[in-house]
Write a protein that holds these residues in place. Sequence first.
Motif, PDB file in Angstrom:
ATOM      1  N   GLU A 426      18.746  34.660  30.848  1.00  0.00           N
ATOM      2  CA  GLU A 426      19.041  34.053  32.145  1.00  0.00           C
ATOM      3  C   GLU A 426      20.524  33.670  32.245  1.00  0.00           C
ATOM      4  N   CYS A 427      21.080  33.161  31.164  1.00  0.00           N
ATOM      5  CA  CYS A 427      22.506  32.813  31.164  1.00  0.00           C
ATOM      6  C   CYS A 427      23.369  34.058  31.351  1.00  0.00           C
ATOM      7  N   CYS A 428      22.953  35.155  30.733  1.00  0.00           N
ATOM      8  CA  CYS A 428      23.696  36.401  30.878  1.00  0.00           C
ATOM      9  C   CYS A 428      23.659  36.877  32.333  1.00  0.00           C
ATOM     10  N   LEU A 429      22.497  36.785  32.957  1.00  0.00           N
ATOM     11  CA  LEU A 429      22.373  37.221  34.346  1.00  0.00           C
ATOM     12  C   LEU A 429      23.141  36.305  35.298  1.00  0.00           C
ATOM     13  N   ASP A 430      23.354  35.052  34.908  1.00  0.00           N
ATOM     14  CA  ASP A 430      24.103  34.119  35.768  1.00  0.00           C
ATOM     15  C   ASP A 430      25.532  34.586  36.025  1.00  0.00           C
ATOM     16  N   LEU A 431      26.069  35.401  35.109  1.00  0.00           N
ATOM     17  CA  LEU A 431      27.462  35.828  35.236  1.00  0.00           C
ATOM     18  C   LEU A 431      27.700  36.664  36.491  1.00  0.00           C
ATOM     19  N   CYS A 432      26.645  37.310  36.992  1.00  0.00           N
ATOM     20  CA  CYS A 432      26.824  38.170  38.163  1.00  0.00           C
ATOM     21  C   CYS A 432      27.037  37.357  39.441  1.00  0.00           C
ATOM     22  N   CYS A 433      26.898  36.050  39.365  1.00  0.00           N
ATOM     23  CA  CYS A 433      27.075  35.201  40.546  1.00  0.00           C
ATOM     24  C   CYS A 433      28.543  35.006  40.897  1.00  0.00           C
ATOM     25  N   PHE A 434      29.429  35.440  40.016  1.00  0.00           N
ATOM     26  CA  PHE A 434      30.864  35.281  40.255  1.00  0.00           C
ATOM     27  C   PHE A 434      31.465  36.609  40.695  1.00  0.00           C
ATOM     28  N   PRO A 435      32.559  36.573  41.448  1.00  0.00           N
ATOM     29  CA  PRO A 435      33.161  37.810  41.968  1.00  0.00           C
ATOM     30  C   PRO A 435      33.552  38.774  40.857  1.00  0.00           C
ATOM     31  N   GLU A 436      33.515  40.049  41.169  1.00  0.00           N
ATOM     32  CA  GLU A 436      33.860  41.072  40.193  1.00  0.00           C
ATOM     33  C   GLU A 436      35.335  40.990  39.817  1.00  0.00           C
ATOM     34  N   ASP A 437      35.604  41.370  38.568  1.00  0.00           N
ATOM     35  CA  ASP A 437      36.975  41.504  38.063  1.00  0.00           C
ATOM     36  C   ASP A 437      37.777  40.208  38.182  1.00  0.00           C
ATOM     37  N   ASP A 497      32.606  45.385  34.813  1.00  0.00           N
ATOM     38  CA  ASP A 497      31.954  45.544  36.123  1.00  0.00           C
ATOM     39  C   ASP A 497      30.625  46.288  36.022  1.00  0.00           C
ATOM     40  N   VAL A 498      30.469  47.163  35.023  1.00  0.00           N
ATOM     41  CA  VAL A 498      29.182  47.843  34.851  1.00  0.00           C
ATOM     42  C   VAL A 498      28.104  46.845  34.425  1.00  0.00           C
ATOM     43  N   LEU A 499      28.455  45.920  33.526  1.00  0.00           N
ATOM     44  CA  LEU A 499      27.495  44.899  33.112  1.00  0.00           C
ATOM     45  C   LEU A 499      27.162  43.968  34.276  1.00  0.00           C
ATOM     46  N   ARG A 500      28.146  43.703  35.128  1.00  0.00           N
ATOM     47  CA  ARG A 500      27.870  42.876  36.315  1.00  0.00           C
ATOM     48  C   ARG A 500      26.928  43.616  37.263  1.00  0.00           C
ATOM     49  N   ASP A 501      27.160  44.909  37.464  1.00  0.00           N
ATOM     50  CA  ASP A 501      26.258  45.704  38.308  1.00  0.00           C
ATOM     51  C   ASP A 501      24.836  45.661  37.763  1.00  0.00           C
ATOM     52  N   LEU A 502      24.728  45.744  36.447  1.00  0.00           N
ATOM     53  CA  LEU A 502      23.408  45.704  35.820  1.00  0.00           C
ATOM     54  C   LEU A 502      22.744  44.351  36.053  1.00  0.00           C
ATOM     55  N   ALA A 503      23.516  43.261  35.872  1.00  0.00           N
ATOM     56  CA  ALA A 503      22.954  41.917  36.068  1.00  0.00           C
ATOM     57  C   ALA A 503      22.500  41.719  37.509  1.00  0.00           C
ATOM     58  N   ILE A 504      23.276  42.237  38.463  1.00  0.00           N
ATOM     59  CA  ILE A 504      22.883  42.148  39.872  1.00  0.00           C
ATOM     60  C   ILE A 504      21.589  42.923  40.111  1.00  0.00           C
ATOM     61  N   HIS A 505      21.522  44.123  39.519  1.00  0.00           N
ATOM     62  CA  HIS A 505      20.319  44.952  39.665  1.00  0.00           C
ATOM     63  C   HIS A 505      19.088  44.225  39.124  1.00  0.00           C
ATOM     64  N   LEU A 506      19.211  43.607  37.957  1.00  0.00           N
ATOM     65  CA  LEU A 506      18.076  42.911  37.357  1.00  0.00           C
ATOM     66  C   LEU A 506      17.735  41.634  38.122  1.00  0.00           C
ATOM     67  N   SER A 507      18.751  40.990  38.706  1.00  0.00           N
ATOM     68  CA  SER A 507      18.515  39.743  39.442  1.00  0.00           C
ATOM     69  C   SER A 507      17.884  39.991  40.807  1.00  0.00           C
ATOM     70  N   ASN A 508      18.065  41.191  41.349  1.00  0.00           N
ATOM     71  CA  ASN A 508      17.577  41.486  42.702  1.00  0.00           C
ATOM     72  C   ASN A 508      16.159  42.048  42.735  1.00  0.00           C
TER      73      ASN A 508
END
Length: 824
Positions: A426-437, A497-508
């Motif tokens: 859950e902490c890892c997925l929280d990172l996608c809440c911040f803007p990319e790059d 950014d790929v890991l962020r895309d993944l976190a967004i995908h899993l969170s959605n």
Amino acid sequence: MALTDFFAGEIATEFLKMLIAICQKSCLCKSSAKQLKCSIEELLPIIEEIKYSGIELPADRQFQLDRFSETLRYGVELAHKVLASSRYNVYKNLQLAKKMEKLEKNVSRFVSGPMQAHILADVHHMRVQAEQRFDRLDGSTQRLEQQLGAMKVGVGGGGWVEEAVKSMEEDLRFESNSLNLGVAFISGKKKVIDMIVSRQDLGVVGIRGIGGSGKTTLAREVCRDDQVRSYFRDRILFLTVSQSPNLEQLRAKIWGFIMGNENLGSNYLIPQWNLQFEGRIEARALVVLDDVWSLSVLQRLVCRIPGCKFLVVSRSNFPDIVNTTHEVELLREEEAVSLFCHHAFGEKSIPFSANENLVKQVVSECKGLPLALKVIGASLRNQTEMYWASAKNRLSRGQSIDESHEINLLQRLATSIDCLPEKLRECCLDLCCFPEDKKIPLDVLINMWVEIHDVDEHEAFAILIELSNKNLLNLVQEARAGDLYSSYFEISVSQHDVLRDLAIHLSNRGSICERRRIIMPRRENGIPKEWVRNMNRSFEAQIVSIHTGEMKEKDWFKMEFPKAEVLILNFTASEYFLPPFIDRMPNLRALIVINEGASNAILHNFSVFSNLANLRSLWLEKVSVPQLSITTIPLENLQKLFLVLCKVKSLDDTMVDLPQIFPYLQELTVDHCDDLIELPSSLCGMHSLKTLSLTNCHNFCRLPADLYKLRSLEILRLYACPTLNMLPPAICELARLKYLDISQCVNLGCLPEGIGKLGSLEKIDMRECSLIDDLPKSAASLQSLRLVICDEDVSCMWKGGGTAKPNVHVQVAEQRYDLDWLHE
């Protein structure tokens, strides 16, 4: 392991087979052969263990093993003669029997003599080593307790975060060695350098590849290359564009860099962008545009100026603008294995103890993608072989009908996140809440996790380090001299950014109203339509992240977030109307407001703060702080307040009663606020304040005279306040102060005479305080002082004279010269 260790095992095995054959043959040597067989069978497992341990023996033991190998070799030769001898040659058989008997006695003597002594010595060594390990374990436990108790103070110079940063830097050094990234990487780097240095006809050069293929790594290595730096005379600008760029800000940076004025104001009028300049600019310049997503954005950023070259890094081709493009190749098998093993085992190749076939199968599933190799390798580190086999099977099932590398990469990386423990995941997925790059301030992340995951700061740090070790995030430390002893305030977090895309995908996954996180992946002009369609329903989200441009009152919709505990407002505007639904967030604990615009934003609807009774952490960045005196209801539970790049003129108001507005505030940070001149005197009435940080405030000139009233203060940071020229005597009355940072206060002339009264002070950071040429005599009375960080001239004062203390470590800060600015 010596070569003889290997041959000893082979010879003993061969000798044993021959002894068995002799025992089956009726001859005079049968009795000796049986005894020898028993002795060799006892010795063989020990020899095999030595052979496969990979450990070098001490010289004396290695000598004895070498001699025993010679004895075995003689035994093999003798056995050959015994087996070849005719039973009718009685005289020869008697001679061979005597020799076999003598050999049996030599072997028995070795087993009962030196071998037993070695066993006793090993037992003794094991006991001593066990005691030493327990001593080290006790010491490690004590150091861990000290680090947990002083994580923000930084006493002793280090802690988990610093260790993780050093580990990250080691990984970067490994990857910066082109030999570790393969032949294709070396060839690609050479090709790109040739394009931008040797080809005068190429004004815009491209690097293209899929996500996670190492495009940015290649671009950074090109920028660090000595030939490139020499050619452009270190005039290199590295910018990350991203999917939702602030184009005007980027254009201003590029134009200022090219013209040699990198501090252009927000009101500076940039000339027509695509002018074709005549003549020649003497100074060459290289502008790197990383993570470019669209042609329309690129067209507005590239300009044709003689002497200036652009390097465009993207997943797409832009033939209309880019003159030539280098296609990044994926890693070959040997290169992929090397990179994978570095992150999985800390070695360059598959270790002997690992299952080689299984490792290669896992590597094969990563399809040569550097990011997948790093993340999956780190996730399997120190895991059992059964766990590896399970991971391999999960990776294999990641195959999809669509063989797009982008899709396969996300599916493979998903296995590294799905298998994490729930809280870590859950902490890892929280990172996608911040803007990319964008770099995420460490304080923001830690505070968020503390509030929503029911962990304390120590556990949040442990989670951070675990994710860093698994390559699921990057720790970035600001380039600052002596950074080993810096507090975590100078550290930020970033994510690929790929890991962020993944976190967004899993969170959605699932219905938007039932998601744990509601996220706007990139900046939009207003609230997403999917949100608006569901505005009549209650959203269950714990974290809400909104990323927009300017928002007015009419742009918001009536929405309900009854369970929201964290709200992130990220925008680019000069004015911003805070969302009205904030006052209907009864459980809101952390509010983060970040403006990415060129100038400070004016916030409207500040009255919503009056209903935030449970708010515990508030981060305001690049906004104008309104008059606090108009707040009628105090923020009774607010414990941490961060003002970064803000206009805080309102704090100068003598009518501001800070203890009334923030009755239980424990941490106040004011960073890069250039209009802060002095603090209101009412601040000294905040008796619960434990940390006060005033950093990079270039016009701040004085501390309150009654600072001694802050009786709970433990940390005082005054880093990079060049106008500050004295510390008030009241600072010496802070009985609980543990850490004092006055580094880069270049006009500070001396330490207060009574500094010796600070009985709890453990660390002083005073690097680049060149005007301090003497220390107060009372400094010798600092009983708890353990660490002083300073320049070489000042170190002599601490090491010699009456202030010298045997238990104090004086760390001389060394100036760091690197290219960390390339990441900005």
